[in-house]
Design a protein around this motif. Structure first.
Motif, mmCIF file in Angstrom:
data_model
loop_
_atom_site.group_PDB
_atom_site.id
_atom_site.type_symbol
_atom_site.label_atom_id
_atom_site.label_comp_id
_atom_site.label_asym_id
_atom_site.label_seq_id
_atom_site.Cartn_x
_atom_site.Cartn_y
_atom_site.Cartn_z
ATOM 1 N N GLY A 242 -2.018 40.519 12.501
ATOM 2 C CA GLY A 242 -2.400 40.252 13.888
ATOM 3 C C GLY A 242 -3.892 40.261 14.115
ATOM 4 O O GLY A 242 -4.393 39.679 15.081
ATOM 5 N N GLU A 243 -4.626 40.930 13.227
ATOM 6 C CA GLU A 243 -6.070 41.023 13.375
ATOM 7 C C GLU A 243 -6.747 39.961 12.506
ATOM 8 O O GLU A 243 -6.495 39.868 11.302
ATOM 9 C CB GLU A 243 -6.552 42.420 12.969
ATOM 10 N N LYS A 244 -7.627 39.190 13.117
ATOM 11 C CA LYS A 244 -8.275 38.083 12.412
ATOM 12 C C LYS A 244 -9.170 38.570 11.277
ATOM 13 O O LYS A 244 -9.316 37.895 10.255
ATOM 14 C CB LYS A 244 -9.078 37.242 13.401
ATOM 15 N N ASN A 245 -9.787 39.732 11.462
ATOM 16 C CA ASN A 245 -10.677 40.224 10.413
ATOM 17 C C ASN A 245 -9.908 40.678 9.169
ATOM 18 O O ASN A 245 -10.499 40.917 8.115
ATOM 19 C CB ASN A 245 -11.558 41.360 10.932
ATOM 20 N N GLN A 246 -8.580 40.827 9.296
ATOM 21 C CA GLN A 246 -7.746 41.112 8.127
ATOM 22 C C GLN A 246 -7.205 39.821 7.516
ATOM 23 O O GLN A 246 -7.187 39.649 6.300
ATOM 24 C CB GLN A 246 -6.573 42.031 8.530
ATOM 25 N N LEU A 247 -6.813 38.895 8.392
ATOM 26 C CA LEU A 247 -6.224 37.646 7.903
ATOM 27 C C LEU A 247 -7.229 36.804 7.112
ATOM 28 O O LEU A 247 -6.858 36.140 6.146
ATOM 29 C CB LEU A 247 -5.673 36.832 9.074
ATOM 30 N N HIS A 248 -8.494 36.826 7.535
ATOM 31 C CA HIS A 248 -9.444 35.994 6.793
ATOM 32 C C HIS A 248 -9.691 36.543 5.390
ATOM 33 O O HIS A 248 -10.022 35.791 4.463
ATOM 34 C CB HIS A 248 -10.769 35.829 7.566
ATOM 35 N N LYS A 249 -9.499 37.846 5.205
ATOM 36 C CA LYS A 249 -9.608 38.414 3.858
ATOM 37 C C LYS A 249 -8.446 37.951 2.980
ATOM 38 O O LYS A 249 -8.631 37.629 1.796
ATOM 39 C CB LYS A 249 -9.645 39.943 3.917
ATOM 40 N N ILE A 250 -7.248 37.916 3.569
ATOM 41 C CA ILE A 250 -6.099 37.407 2.818
ATOM 42 C C ILE A 250 -6.309 35.935 2.471
ATOM 43 O O ILE A 250 -5.991 35.487 1.365
ATOM 44 C CB ILE A 250 -4.791 37.601 3.625
ATOM 45 N N ALA A 251 -6.865 35.182 3.440
ATOM 46 C CA ALA A 251 -7.126 33.758 3.185
ATOM 47 C C ALA A 251 -8.072 33.591 2.000
ATOM 48 O O ALA A 251 -7.870 32.712 1.144
ATOM 49 C CB ALA A 251 -7.718 33.108 4.435
ATOM 50 N N TYR A 252 -9.113 34.431 1.943
ATOM 51 C CA TYR A 252 -10.040 34.337 0.817
ATOM 52 C C TYR A 252 -9.349 34.694 -0.495
ATOM 53 O O TYR A 252 -9.539 34.016 -1.524
ATOM 54 C CB TYR A 252 -11.243 35.253 1.023
ATOM 55 N N LEU A 253 -8.537 35.758 -0.492
ATOM 56 C CA LEU A 253 -7.839 36.160 -1.715
ATOM 57 C C LEU A 253 -6.904 35.060 -2.201
ATOM 58 O O LEU A 253 -6.775 34.829 -3.406
ATOM 59 C CB LEU A 253 -7.064 37.463 -1.475
ATOM 60 N N VAL A 254 -6.249 34.372 -1.259
ATOM 61 C CA VAL A 254 -5.392 33.244 -1.643
ATOM 62 C C VAL A 254 -6.215 32.186 -2.362
ATOM 63 O O VAL A 254 -5.814 31.658 -3.411
ATOM 64 C CB VAL A 254 -4.695 32.645 -0.403
ATOM 65 N N ASP A 255 -7.382 31.872 -1.818
ATOM 66 C CA ASP A 255 -8.229 30.830 -2.404
ATOM 67 C C ASP A 255 -8.758 31.219 -3.780
ATOM 68 O O ASP A 255 -8.683 30.437 -4.736
ATOM 69 C CB ASP A 255 -9.407 30.521 -1.469
ATOM 70 N N ILE A 256 -9.302 32.417 -3.893
ATOM 71 C CA ILE A 256 -9.940 32.791 -5.156
ATOM 72 C C ILE A 256 -8.919 32.946 -6.260
ATOM 73 O O ILE A 256 -9.157 32.551 -7.418
ATOM 74 C CB ILE A 256 -10.796 34.077 -5.002
ATOM 75 N N ASP A 296 -25.158 30.408 0.094
ATOM 76 C CA ASP A 296 -26.443 30.681 0.739
ATOM 77 C C ASP A 296 -26.699 29.714 1.890
ATOM 78 O O ASP A 296 -27.452 30.027 2.828
ATOM 79 C CB ASP A 296 -27.586 30.584 -0.279
ATOM 80 N N GLU A 297 -26.063 28.526 1.812
ATOM 81 C CA GLU A 297 -26.183 27.522 2.877
ATOM 82 C C GLU A 297 -25.010 27.600 3.855
ATOM 83 O O GLU A 297 -24.823 26.699 4.674
ATOM 84 C CB GLU A 297 -26.229 26.128 2.245
ATOM 85 N N ASN A 298 -24.216 28.687 3.757
ATOM 86 C CA ASN A 298 -23.028 28.890 4.611
ATOM 87 C C ASN A 298 -21.996 27.766 4.449
ATOM 88 O O ASN A 298 -21.287 27.411 5.388
ATOM 89 C CB ASN A 298 -23.429 29.014 6.086
ATOM 90 N N ARG A 299 -21.907 27.244 3.244
ATOM 91 C CA ARG A 299 -20.913 26.210 2.948
ATOM 92 C C ARG A 299 -19.814 26.836 2.102
ATOM 93 O O ARG A 299 -20.075 27.416 1.041
ATOM 94 C CB ARG A 299 -21.559 25.037 2.219
ATOM 95 N N ILE A 300 -18.560 26.721 2.584
ATOM 96 C CA ILE A 300 -17.437 27.358 1.900
ATOM 97 C C ILE A 300 -16.334 26.342 1.591
ATOM 98 O O ILE A 300 -15.145 26.673 1.613
ATOM 99 C CB ILE A 300 -16.876 28.523 2.737
ATOM 100 N N TYR A 301 -16.729 25.105 1.283
ATOM 101 C CA TYR A 301 -15.743 24.051 1.017
ATOM 102 C C TYR A 301 -14.860 24.385 -0.181
ATOM 103 O O TYR A 301 -13.744 23.867 -0.319
ATOM 104 C CB TYR A 301 -16.452 22.718 0.764
ATOM 105 N N MET A 302 -15.343 25.221 -1.104
ATOM 106 C CA MET A 302 -14.575 25.564 -2.295
ATOM 107 C C MET A 302 -13.424 26.530 -1.983
ATOM 108 O O MET A 302 -12.591 26.800 -2.847
ATOM 109 C CB MET A 302 -15.497 26.155 -3.369
ATOM 110 N N LEU A 303 -13.380 27.045 -0.740
ATOM 111 C CA LEU A 303 -12.332 27.982 -0.299
ATOM 112 C C LEU A 303 -11.581 27.356 0.872
ATOM 113 O O LEU A 303 -11.851 27.659 2.029
ATOM 114 C CB LEU A 303 -12.961 29.316 0.104
ATOM 115 N N PRO A 304 -10.624 26.461 0.624
ATOM 116 C CA PRO A 304 -10.014 25.671 1.698
ATOM 117 C C PRO A 304 -9.254 26.495 2.738
ATOM 118 O O PRO A 304 -9.348 26.204 3.933
ATOM 119 C CB PRO A 304 -9.069 24.722 0.947
ATOM 120 N N ASN A 305 -8.524 27.527 2.314
ATOM 121 C CA ASN A 305 -7.771 28.326 3.288
ATOM 122 C C ASN A 305 -8.699 29.123 4.195
ATOM 123 O O ASN A 305 -8.481 29.207 5.405
ATOM 124 C CB ASN A 305 -6.809 29.273 2.555
#
Length: 469
Positions: A242-256, A296-305
């Motif tokens: 329910g908390e966005k600051n937790q879900l975005h961490k899961i999204a990153y873990l899915v991507d990596i 460094d340029e705030n580009r995260i295209y390599m992490l689609p989720n």
């Protein structure tokens, strides 16, 4: 006494209760005879082995060994043997088992040019490990630590905040899967919300791809899990979805972990060489360096989720910046760990095997320099190198450039991974099940896993035909 009718019926009955077993033994012996003959007649007479040890369903330790040798102008990977280690599983036990097999078939240890194992102390110990014992017996042999195991070890490290998120995800899965009633209720929630999947996957640390698959399934079912935990009155789990600051961490873990699983899968498969897989590892390391610059340029295209999650939700800029810093930290850790577990291959002589037309004469061993000059000035050799695989090129060059070719082949013949042993143990689980726990599975495994086909016609000539067969 009973007449011809009953004689004919009796002739249709098999005379033995283990006919199939004896046929398997005969085919296995024929395959082994062919493999040993091919190993002995191979150019240079050298071969490499990969081996691993595991415990079967009967709690018996099984040693599985594969061999790679030169055959008909290319490398051939073949099942060698599967023997039980009846007492302890020390390096000396493994060495004696392999040595006994080689001695029984008249093959000297000096013919072993490479050995690949996992990272267990019994295998890699610097003083008394199996690889050290092999190198003592065959000084020219090259010992390698399975590159798949090294990749898994290198990618285990996570920053603390992502470790906490991963533990929370595992706890969520365990809560749902540990109870039959919870599993049924969750499936019902998924059905009501028209979810495409309604089953979570257990996390198993020994399985190479487990974390990525578990995280992907949890992230896909995040809305269903939130509803489920709301109904179960589990606020600590509900907050995770329910908390966005937790879900975005899961999204990153899915991507990596999707990226890491893709790398892991690229290292799997037969017919690979150390040169092939080292190039893939080097490419991944360069990608990590590139991605850090893009972050460094705030580009995260390599992490689609993660990128899609940021676009679909109103995330504060400060939170995004903090997340990007954490991701960059993780990328830096991965790069350092990859460098630690995969030190760069020396330019020479590996460069000689990979790209002989790009190095200097001075970088070639002195005893092969004259042959090297002949090679790099040969238009036919250049044509062959551009049209053939590296392995086939050096095998073909044995006749014209024997010293140079032997140097290259001794480098690329060793196995880079124990992938074949891992797949072999999967077959062992099927063949030696709890219903056949007393089976000596070596002959069955050889018939199931060997590339060499038994000479059925020759075997049949040695048998007495029966109407039942």
């Amino acid at each position: 006494m009973l007449g011809a009718e009953y004689v004919n019926k009796l002739n249709t009955i098999s005379l033995s209760n283990n006919t199939v077993s004896r046929r398997i033994d005969d085919m296995s012996a024929d395959i082994m005879e062919q493999v040993i003959q091919e190993m002995k007649s191979a150019p240079l007479g050298i071969f490499s082995i990969q081996l691993d040890e595991s415990t079967d369903v009967a709690n018996c330790s099984q040693l599985l060994v594969y061999v790679r040798y030169i055959y008909e102008g290319d490398f051939k990977d073949e099942f060698l043997f599967c023997k039980p280690l009846e007492t302890t599983t020390t390096a000396r036990d493994v060495f004696d088992t392999v040595g006994s097999f080689l001695q029984n078939h008249g093959i000297p240890w000096e013919n072993v040019c490479g050995v690949c194992t996992d990272g267990a102390p019994a295998m890699l110990g610097c003083r008394s490990g199996f690889q050290r014992l092999v190198i003592n017996a065959s000084p020219k042999a090259i010992g390698t630590h399975c590159m798949i195991h090294r990749q898994v070890l290198a990618t285990k490290t996570l920053p603390q905040e992502f470790q906490d998120t991963m533990k929370s995800v595992v706890s969520v899965v365990n809560f749902v899967k540990a109870s039959a009633s919870n599993s049924r209720l969750f499936s019902k929630v998924c059905s009501e919300l028209d979810a495409s999947n309604n089953v979570l996957l257990f996390h198993t640390s020994v399985r190479w791809l487990s974390r990525g698959k578990v995280l992907k399934r949890v992230f896909d079912l995040r809305d269903e899990l939130k509803t489920f935990f709301n109904q179960k009155s589990k606020p600590q789990f509900e907050a995770l979805f329910g908390e966005k600051n937790q879900l975005h961490k899961i999204a990153y873990l899915v991507d990596i972990f999707a990226i890491l699983n893709e790398l892991n899968l690229s290292l799997q498969g037969p017919n690979a060489t150390c040169l092939d897989l080292s190039e893939k590892i080097r490419a991944f390391k360069l990608k990590l360096q590139l991605w850090q610059k893009k972050l460094d340029e705030n580009r995260i295209y390599m992490l689609p989720n993660l990128s899609a999650f940021f676009e679909e939700n109103d995330i504060e800029q400060e939170t995004m910046n903090r997340t990007i810093l954490s991701v960059k930290e993780h990328f830096k850790i991965l790069e350092e760990e990859i460098s630690r577990y995969f030190p760069n291959l020396p330019d020479t002589p590996f460069a000689l095997a990979r790209s002989p037309f790009t190095i200097r004469v001075e970088d070639v061993p002195e005893n092969a320099q004259e042959e090297f000059i002949e090679l790099i000035t040969s238009d036919a050799a250049k044509t062959d190198f551009s049209s053939m695989s590296v392995t086939k090129f050096w095998i073909k060059s044995l006749q014209s450039y024997p010293v140079l070719s032997e140097i290259a082949l001794r480098l690329i013949l060793p196995f880079p991974t124990t992938y074949l042993c891992e797949t072999g143990f999967s077959s062992l689980l099927v063949i030696k099940s709890k219903y056949r726990s007393r089976l000596d599975a070596e002959d069955d495994l050889r018939c199931a896993l060997a590339k060499t086909a038994p000479r059925i016609s020759d075997l049949a000539k040695k048998k007495q035909a029966q109407p039942s067969h």
